[in-house]
Motif scaffolding. Structure first.
Motif, PDB file in Angstrom:
ATOM      1  N   PRO A 159      45.466 -21.147 -15.530  1.00 45.49           N
ATOM      2  CA  PRO A 159      44.412 -19.989 -14.447  1.00 45.49           C
ATOM      3  C   PRO A 159      43.331 -20.908 -13.600  1.00 45.49           C
ATOM      4  O   PRO A 159      42.835 -22.112 -14.197  1.00 45.49           O
ATOM      5  CB  PRO A 159      43.772 -19.131 -15.341  1.00 45.49           C
ATOM      6  N   GLN A 160      43.375 -20.675 -12.441  1.00 48.39           N
ATOM      7  CA  GLN A 160      42.149 -21.029 -11.715  1.00 48.39           C
ATOM      8  C   GLN A 160      40.947 -20.194 -11.493  1.00 48.39           C
ATOM      9  O   GLN A 160      41.025 -19.035 -11.771  1.00 48.39           O
ATOM     10  CB  GLN A 160      42.774 -21.432 -10.378  1.00 48.39           C
ATOM     11  N   PHE A 161      39.866 -20.968 -11.186  1.00 53.07           N
ATOM     12  CA  PHE A 161      38.675 -20.217 -11.133  1.00 53.07           C
ATOM     13  C   PHE A 161      37.766 -20.410  -9.781  1.00 53.07           C
ATOM     14  O   PHE A 161      37.844 -21.626  -9.424  1.00 53.07           O
ATOM     15  CB  PHE A 161      37.830 -20.271 -12.427  1.00 53.07           C
ATOM     16  N   CYS A 162      37.182 -19.688  -9.289  1.00 52.02           N
ATOM     17  CA  CYS A 162      36.242 -19.681  -8.261  1.00 52.02           C
ATOM     18  C   CYS A 162      35.196 -20.727  -8.544  1.00 52.02           C
ATOM     19  O   CYS A 162      34.697 -20.941  -9.609  1.00 52.02           O
ATOM     20  CB  CYS A 162      35.533 -18.554  -7.962  1.00 52.02           C
ATOM     21  N   VAL A 163      35.162 -21.790  -7.629  1.00 50.61           N
ATOM     22  CA  VAL A 163      34.306 -22.949  -7.863  1.00 50.61           C
ATOM     23  C   VAL A 163      32.671 -22.431  -7.681  1.00 50.61           C
ATOM     24  O   VAL A 163      31.933 -23.504  -8.250  1.00 50.61           O
ATOM     25  CB  VAL A 163      34.613 -23.968  -6.616  1.00 50.61           C
ATOM     26  N   LEU A 164      32.567 -21.559  -7.265  1.00 50.81           N
ATOM     27  CA  LEU A 164      31.072 -21.152  -7.047  1.00 50.81           C
ATOM     28  C   LEU A 164      30.714 -20.180  -8.343  1.00 50.81           C
ATOM     29  O   LEU A 164      29.520 -20.400  -9.102  1.00 50.81           O
ATOM     30  CB  LEU A 164      30.755 -20.098  -5.795  1.00 50.81           C
ATOM     31  N   SER A 209      37.189 -13.723  -3.506  1.00 49.89           N
ATOM     32  CA  SER A 209      36.876 -12.950  -2.064  1.00 49.89           C
ATOM     33  C   SER A 209      35.593 -12.954  -1.745  1.00 49.89           C
ATOM     34  O   SER A 209      34.898 -12.824  -0.668  1.00 49.89           O
ATOM     35  CB  SER A 209      37.672 -11.771  -2.057  1.00 49.89           C
ATOM     36  N   ARG A 210      34.718 -12.562  -2.804  1.00 50.72           N
ATOM     37  CA  ARG A 210      33.211 -12.153  -2.585  1.00 50.72           C
ATOM     38  C   ARG A 210      32.524 -13.411  -2.237  1.00 50.72           C
ATOM     39  O   ARG A 210      31.672 -13.322  -1.199  1.00 50.72           O
ATOM     40  CB  ARG A 210      32.684 -11.914  -3.930  1.00 50.72           C
ATOM     41  N   CYS A 211      32.832 -14.587  -3.002  1.00 49.10           N
ATOM     42  CA  CYS A 211      32.083 -15.844  -2.902  1.00 49.10           C
ATOM     43  C   CYS A 211      32.514 -16.300  -1.209  1.00 49.10           C
ATOM     44  O   CYS A 211      31.792 -16.854  -0.361  1.00 49.10           O
ATOM     45  CB  CYS A 211      32.248 -16.861  -3.538  1.00 49.10           C
ATOM     46  N   GLY A 212      33.880 -16.274  -0.960  1.00 49.20           N
ATOM     47  CA  GLY A 212      34.292 -16.571   0.355  1.00 49.20           C
ATOM     48  C   GLY A 212      33.846 -15.750   1.590  1.00 49.20           C
ATOM     49  O   GLY A 212      33.440 -16.345   2.822  1.00 49.20           O
ATOM     50  N   GLY A 213      33.430 -14.464   1.027  1.00 45.19           N
ATOM     51  CA  GLY A 213      33.022 -13.599   2.253  1.00 45.19           C
ATOM     52  C   GLY A 213      31.615 -13.986   2.603  1.00 45.19           C
ATOM     53  O   GLY A 213      31.030 -13.550   3.660  1.00 45.19           O
ATOM     54  N   SER A 214      30.954 -14.550   1.428  1.00 50.94           N
ATOM     55  CA  SER A 214      29.312 -14.671   1.644  1.00 50.94           C
ATOM     56  C   SER A 214      29.199 -16.025   2.421  1.00 50.94           C
ATOM     57  O   SER A 214      28.059 -16.147   2.995  1.00 50.94           O
ATOM     58  CB  SER A 214      28.728 -14.896   0.326  1.00 50.94           C
ATOM     59  N   GLU A 259      24.175 -21.329  -1.444  1.00 52.34           N
ATOM     60  CA  GLU A 259      25.865 -21.320  -1.852  1.00 52.34           C
ATOM     61  C   GLU A 259      26.318 -22.269  -0.790  1.00 52.34           C
ATOM     62  O   GLU A 259      27.403 -22.865  -1.544  1.00 52.34           O
ATOM     63  CB  GLU A 259      26.270 -19.769  -1.496  1.00 52.34           C
ATOM     64  N   ILE A 260      25.968 -22.587   0.143  1.00 54.63           N
ATOM     65  CA  ILE A 260      26.550 -23.635   1.198  1.00 54.63           C
ATOM     66  C   ILE A 260      26.356 -24.947   0.403  1.00 54.63           C
ATOM     67  O   ILE A 260      27.389 -25.843   0.461  1.00 54.63           O
ATOM     68  CB  ILE A 260      26.153 -23.314   2.773  1.00 54.63           C
TER      69      ILE A 260
END
Length: 240
Positions: free
Chosen positions: A18-23, A36-41, A89-90
């Motif tokens: 499995p993979q996980f969001c890097v943030l 999707s939440r972090c990408g949208g931010s 976050e950036i």
């Protein structure tokens, strides 16, 4: 058959690797680095600025703004633009890109630049593109130049030729993130040189960096380019 095999392979990876969001470390689908939440931010928020004094102005870098601390002639040589403001976050995403082996994040960050609209028709006025260089020991340690990774994708989109070794860093310096103000400028004094002056002379150059804070690094690179006969520099960054 081939499509079926690929589908089975992807399902295997999803189940056992499995993979996980890097943030935020939420579980995500294969091939995606952010949920999707972090990408949208990350939404684009273009910044147009003077790399020399960091004055933020209208599109074009602030040359037309009297409030800028630089003389007007400076702006005929160098302007800057970034996809987003340097939010937490950036900066976290860029930090993981540079220091955590998440090289694949270059596509996420390059897409952020492209979606922001700062790569526009003005790019046609530039003949070359180059990244802010790393000193050779730092490059060996990290394994890649983060600015060069971004620049390669901007080259593919804009068609402006990239020369990754146009500018070289002559000596190691303390990390800019650990310094402030005048210390950053002194740290970089005489640190950069144009390795291919005959190629650069008379050209307009796009200089790619990851994050511009005080502007000391890009200003030092731009000064080396100016000394080699470059007519104009446009600094393009992920964040500022």
């Amino acid at each position: 058959m081939l499509a079926t095999a690929r589908s089975i392979g992807a399902a295997f990876v999803e189940c056992f690797l499995p993979q996980f969001c890097v943030l935020c470390e939420t579980r995500i689908f294969s091939g995606v680095k952010l949920c999707s939440r972090c990408g949208g931010s990350l939404g684009a928020d273009p910044v147009f600025f003077c790399p020399l004094c960091r004055f933020e102005g209208r599109r074009g870098g602030g040359a037309e703004n009297e409030s800028c601390a630089c003389r007007e002639e400076s702006h005929s040589f160098i302007t800057g633009r970034a996809a987003v403001r340097a939010r937490a976050e950036i900066l976290d995403l860029v930090h993981k890109f540079k220091y955590s082996g998440e090289r694949e994040l270059s596509s996420v960050l390059a897409r952020l630049i492209l979606d922001s609209g700062i790569v526009d028709e003005d790019f046609r006025n530039f003949q070359l593109m180059c990244p802010v260089p790393l000193f050779r020991a730092r490059l060996r340690e990290r394994g890649f130049n983060q600015s060069a990774e971004i620049a390669r994708q901007l080259e593919a989109h804009s068609g402006v030729p990239l020369i990754t070794d146009l500018v070289s860093k002559l000596r190691p310096t303390a990390e800019q993130a650990k310094l402030t103000g005048d210390s950053r400028r002194r740290n970089l004094l005489h640190s950069f040189v144009v390795a291919k002056e005959s190629v650069a002379c008379g050209k307009s150059v796009i200089l790619v960096d990851d994050v511009v804070t005080t502007g000391s690094t890009v200003a030092a690179c731009a000064e080396a380019l100016r000394a080699s006969g470059v007519r104009r520099v446009l600094v393009v960054a992920i964040a500022a």
